[in-house]
Design an enzyme around this catalytic site. Structure first.
Site, PDB file in Angstrom:
ATOM      1  N   SER A  48       0.876  -1.181   0.000  1.00 28.23           N
ATOM      2  CA  SER A  48       0.000   0.000   0.000  1.00 28.23           C
ATOM      3  C   SER A  48       0.906   1.221   0.000  1.00 28.23           C
ATOM      4  CB  SER A  48      -0.851  -0.009   1.278  1.00 28.23           C
ATOM      5  OG  SER A  48      -1.487   1.232   1.485  1.00 28.23           O
ATOM      6  N   TYR A  69      -2.148  -1.393  10.480  1.00 27.40           N
ATOM      7  CA  TYR A  69      -2.137  -1.461   9.016  1.00 27.40           C
ATOM      8  C   TYR A  69      -0.811  -0.915   8.483  1.00 27.40           C
ATOM      9  CZ  TYR A  69      -3.989  -1.120   4.224  1.00 27.40           C
ATOM     10  OH  TYR A  69      -4.206  -1.264   2.865  1.00 27.40           O
TER      11      TYR A  69
END
Ligand code: NAD
Length: 269
Positions: free
Chosen positions: A147, A160
């Site tokens: 990401s 995350y």
């Protein structure tokens, strides 16, 4: 090179019952690969994913139901896959991921554990089990869906961001350890991360919802994009899949150890 250049190859795409993973599974099938689908979902959702992948190509597909929080389940899946694929997968995409956005002090411990297990540790396990056979064959592709949050942080996403920085580091180590395997003609063994900004999938719906403030979904999308993604355009899952397909080409043998942003300029700022 033929458009079905993956004929005879087997790919595992984790988290491919939805979103980016499903798009990658379909794109690999269209390029000729046999695809192992993994991910959670209702019986209907899983059957529909298998049908979509089968319809996209001729290599065939099968669902493997490992819950990636469970190391034994991953080990069983990889052993089943070795039998199904005649010795091990040629392409491994670690895509499964979950999100939970709250401040650090409010983050439930169970969420931290699940996010690290699914987004990071499962990739360690699948890679340690799949990569030796890739080295023996002189061809292998590991594509980890990280990401932008593997390159820069945002608040409220402690596990995350930690998991995505972790998978970028893990990928670089594996890229170095396997860099000299195979040769230019066999395609080598490469390990890369794709680092998307916002992609239109169910994963980000809660974050769109949180920004609607009584307005339309479009208003929520605009608010989300304007915070960090200068292009003001979301990516489509199929666009991420197109890059994954390119990384599987023989010509990509020297692209390894990278973390490629697909983020509309997010990390250029
Ligand atoms: P999604 O919610 O559509 O799909 C997630 C997939 O992971 C599903 O197939 C789900 O069943 C699977 N999964 C979840 N928990 C699992 C478990 N315990 N065991 C096995 N499978 C499990 O999400 P998506 O947006 O397609 O996300 C895919 C990846 O892309 C994730 O790693 C995510 O972090 C990353 N990503 C997404 C975006 C985005 O904007 N959507 C941006 C950057 C990175």
């Amino acid at each position: 090179m033929s458009e079905t250049f993956l004929a005879g190859r087997t790919a595992l795409v984790t988290g491919s019952t939805s979103g980016i993973g499903l798009a990658i599974a379909k794109a690999f099938a269209a390029a000729g690969a046999r695809v192992a689908i993994n991910g959670l979902g209702s019986a209907e959702q899983i059957a529909s994913a298998v049908a979509e992948v089968d319809a996209a190509g001729t290599g065939g597909s099968r669902h493997f139901n490992a819950d990636l929080r469970d190391v034994t389940a991953i080990e069983t899946m990889m052993a089943d896959l070795a039998a199904w694929s005649n010795g091990g997968v040629d392409i491994l995409v670690n895509n499964a991921g979950i999100q939970h956005a709250v401040p650090l002090h409010d983050m439930p411990v169970a969420k931290w554990n699940d996010i690290i297990a699914i987004n990071l540790s499962s990739a360690f396990h699948s890679m340690r089990l799949a990569m030796p056979a890739m080295a023996q064959r002189g061809f292998g592709r590991v594509i980890n869906i990280a990401s932008v949050h593997g390159l820069v942080a945002s608040k409220d996403k402690a596990p995350y961001v930690a998991s995505k920085f972790g998978i970028v580091g893990l990928s670089k180590v594996a890229a170095l350890e396997y860099a000299a395997q195979g040769h230019r003609d066999s395609g080598g063994v490469t390990v890369n991360c794709i680092c998307p900004g916002w992609v239109e999938t169910p994963l980000i719906e809660p974050q769109i919802e949180a920004r609607r403030q009584g307005g339309s979904r479009d208003a929520g999308v605009r608010a989300l994009l304007s915070e960090k993604q200068p292009s003001l355009r979301m990516s489509l899952p199929a666009e991420i899949a197109a890059l994954a397909v390119f990384l599987c080409r023989r010509e990509a043998h020297n692209i390894t150890g990278t973390a490629m942003p697909v983020d509309g300029g997010w990390t250029a700022q």
